[in-house]
Write a protein that holds these residues in place. Structure first.
Motif, mmCIF file in Angstrom:
data_model
loop_
_atom_site.group_PDB
_atom_site.id
_atom_site.type_symbol
_atom_site.label_atom_id
_atom_site.label_comp_id
_atom_site.label_asym_id
_atom_site.label_seq_id
_atom_site.Cartn_x
_atom_site.Cartn_y
_atom_site.Cartn_z
ATOM 1 N N GLY A 69 0.779 -1.223 0.000
ATOM 2 C CA GLY A 69 0.000 0.000 0.000
ATOM 3 C C GLY A 69 0.811 1.273 0.000
ATOM 4 O O GLY A 69 0.269 2.350 0.305
ATOM 5 N N PHE A 70 2.093 1.191 -0.348
ATOM 6 C CA PHE A 70 2.952 2.378 -0.346
ATOM 7 C C PHE A 70 3.213 2.837 -1.785
ATOM 8 O O PHE A 70 2.883 2.121 -2.736
ATOM 9 N N PRO A 71 3.816 4.020 -1.966
ATOM 10 C CA PRO A 71 4.057 4.527 -3.324
ATOM 11 C C PRO A 71 4.860 3.549 -4.184
ATOM 12 O O PRO A 71 5.762 2.867 -3.697
ATOM 13 N N GLU A 72 4.531 3.516 -5.460
ATOM 14 C CA GLU A 72 5.173 2.579 -6.383
ATOM 15 C C GLU A 72 6.684 2.760 -6.416
ATOM 16 O O GLU A 72 7.435 1.803 -6.651
ATOM 17 N N ALA A 73 7.157 3.984 -6.157
ATOM 18 C CA ALA A 73 8.602 4.233 -6.194
ATOM 19 C C ALA A 73 9.360 3.353 -5.218
ATOM 20 O O ALA A 73 10.521 2.979 -5.477
ATOM 21 N N LEU A 74 8.739 2.987 -4.104
ATOM 22 C CA LEU A 74 9.413 2.134 -3.117
ATOM 23 C C LEU A 74 9.728 0.763 -3.688
ATOM 24 O O LEU A 74 10.764 0.162 -3.382
ATOM 25 N N TYR A 75 8.835 0.267 -4.540
ATOM 26 C CA TYR A 75 8.990 -1.085 -5.068
ATOM 27 C C TYR A 75 9.981 -1.133 -6.233
ATOM 28 O O TYR A 75 10.295 -2.212 -6.734
ATOM 29 N N GLN A 76 10.475 0.011 -6.634
ATOM 30 C CA GLN A 76 11.499 0.077 -7.678
ATOM 31 C C GLN A 76 12.912 0.158 -7.094
ATOM 32 O O GLN A 76 13.893 0.074 -7.818
ATOM 33 N N LEU A 77 12.991 0.332 -5.789
ATOM 34 C CA LEU A 77 14.296 0.441 -5.150
ATOM 35 C C LEU A 77 14.947 -0.937 -5.021
ATOM 36 O O LEU A 77 14.265 -1.954 -4.909
ATOM 37 N N HIS A 78 16.259 -0.924 -4.998
ATOM 38 C CA HIS A 78 17.013 -2.176 -4.879
ATOM 39 C C HIS A 78 18.267 -1.890 -4.077
ATOM 40 O O HIS A 78 18.949 -0.893 -4.326
ATOM 41 N N TYR A 79 18.542 -2.755 -3.107
ATOM 42 C CA TYR A 79 19.778 -2.603 -2.324
ATOM 43 C C TYR A 79 20.664 -3.813 -2.626
ATOM 44 O O TYR A 79 20.478 -4.892 -2.055
ATOM 45 N N PRO A 80 21.629 -3.648 -3.527
ATOM 46 C CA PRO A 80 22.370 -4.799 -4.073
ATOM 47 C C PRO A 80 23.613 -5.202 -3.292
ATOM 48 O O PRO A 80 24.573 -5.735 -3.876
ATOM 49 N N ALA A 81 23.637 -4.980 -1.989
ATOM 50 C CA ALA A 81 24.823 -5.390 -1.213
ATOM 51 C C ALA A 81 25.012 -6.900 -1.313
ATOM 52 O O ALA A 81 24.040 -7.664 -1.288
ATOM 53 N N PRO A 82 26.249 -7.354 -1.414
ATOM 54 C CA PRO A 82 26.488 -8.805 -1.425
ATOM 55 C C PRO A 82 26.270 -9.400 -0.045
ATOM 56 O O PRO A 82 26.302 -8.689 0.964
ATOM 57 N N GLY A 83 26.035 -10.697 -0.008
ATOM 58 C CA GLY A 83 26.071 -11.415 1.253
ATOM 59 C C GLY A 83 27.507 -11.781 1.582
ATOM 60 O O GLY A 83 28.444 -11.335 0.914
ATOM 61 N N ALA A 84 27.682 -12.589 2.606
ATOM 62 C CA ALA A 84 29.031 -13.011 2.990
ATOM 63 C C ALA A 84 28.987 -14.460 3.462
ATOM 64 O O ALA A 84 29.256 -14.752 4.627
ATOM 65 N N PRO A 85 28.647 -15.393 2.550
ATOM 66 C CA PRO A 85 28.547 -16.801 2.966
ATOM 67 C C PRO A 85 29.853 -17.352 3.515
ATOM 68 O O PRO A 85 29.833 -18.272 4.342
ATOM 69 N N GLU A 86 30.967 -16.761 3.121
ATOM 70 C CA GLU A 86 32.257 -17.244 3.627
ATOM 71 C C GLU A 86 32.438 -16.942 5.107
ATOM 72 O O GLU A 86 33.269 -17.578 5.782
ATOM 73 N N LEU A 87 31.675 -15.975 5.636
ATOM 74 C CA LEU A 87 31.777 -15.632 7.053
ATOM 75 C C LEU A 87 30.840 -16.462 7.932
ATOM 76 O O LEU A 87 30.988 -16.440 9.161
ATOM 77 N N ILE A 88 29.906 -17.160 7.330
ATOM 78 C CA ILE A 88 28.899 -17.871 8.104
ATOM 79 C C ILE A 88 29.509 -18.862 9.098
ATOM 80 O O ILE A 88 29.119 -18.889 10.270
#
Length: 260
Positions: A69-88
């Protein structure tokens, strides 16, 4: 890194904080450089609560739009930070030393409690991010102890970001209301005093020690990450209160940053 990685409790507000950051977003951006040397950021968010404790294991966690129910602009955002499976394995081992058993979720992405504040704290998404679920079976003392276990990771270059809200009452939410609810102002002031004084006993049991707690937090999940942050810090840390406004009548945007 030669010194302990930072710890932060951040009030992430409404999802619209991602696109309407205001003064609180600028405070986060101004402190981005404090995270330049960290190996990864471990995030705890109230929007991933589980029975038992889980870590995200994806090498490229997706951006979750866990709201509607929020503005469509929110659903266009992307935060592409990598994960760190080697640290798990390292994280599992450190937590295991404190008797905390953790499993890995290979598919889970980053919910808005994680990526929305990170968009301002690290806008370039250049630091690996791992999310730790909020274990609903943990009592307040167990969350404080979890923070103490995570403190060991700080010496290994892993920053801790506990995301939640100093106040969070969606029943009283009034978008763009110009005035703050008096009880939200009082509870924000109470929390700030206890954090500054490191009054852990009071923070562990706000329902006993703060008259406004039940209205500020009808449910506890946005408050509880603060206990993890307090456990991950100590008296030698330098505390900075990122004082900010209360938005939408009841959502405190105040945050706390600990560095050494």
């Amino acid at each position: 890194m030669s010194k302990r990685a930072p710890v932060m409790f951040v009030s992430h507000g409404a999802p619209t904080f991602a696109i309407d950051s205001g003064a609180a977003g600028q405070l986060l951006r101004d402190r981005s450089s404090l995270f330049d040397e960290v190996r990864a950021i471990l995030v705890v968010s109230p929007h991933w609560h589980t029975r038992g404790s889980f870590l995200t294991g994806a090498s490229q966690p997706e951006t979750l739009y866990d709201f509607g129910g929020f503005p469509e602009a929110l659903y266009q955002l992307h935060y592409p930070a990598p994960g760190a499976p080697e640290l798990i394995p390292e994280l599992i081992a450190v937590l295991g030393q404190s008797g905390i058993t953790v499993k890995v979720d290979e598919k889970r992405g980053l919910d808005h409690g994680a990526w929305v504040p990170l968009m301002h704290l690290r806008p370039d998404a250049d630091i690996p991010v791992i999310q730790l679920s909020l274990n609903v079976d943990h009592a307040p003392q167990a969350l404080l102890d979890l923070g103490r276990a995570l403190a060991l990771l700080r010496t290994q270059g892993v920053a801790v970001l506990a995301s939640g809200g100093v106040t969070h009452n969606l029943y009283d939410l009034r978008f763009n209301h110009p005035e703050a609810a008096p009880y939200a102002e009082r509870f924000q002031a109470w929390v700030r005093t206890q954090v500054v004084d490191r009054n852990l006993d009071a923070l562990l049991y706000p329902e006993i020690n703060a008259a406004d707690y039940s209205r500020a937090h009808p449910t506890p999940e946005h408050y509880l990450p603060l206990l993890i942050a307090m456990g991950a810090t100590n008296k030698q840390d330098r505390l900075e209160v990122l004082s900010s406004e209360i938005l939408h009548h009841v959502l405190s945007m105040e945050s706390y940053l600990w560095t050494q």
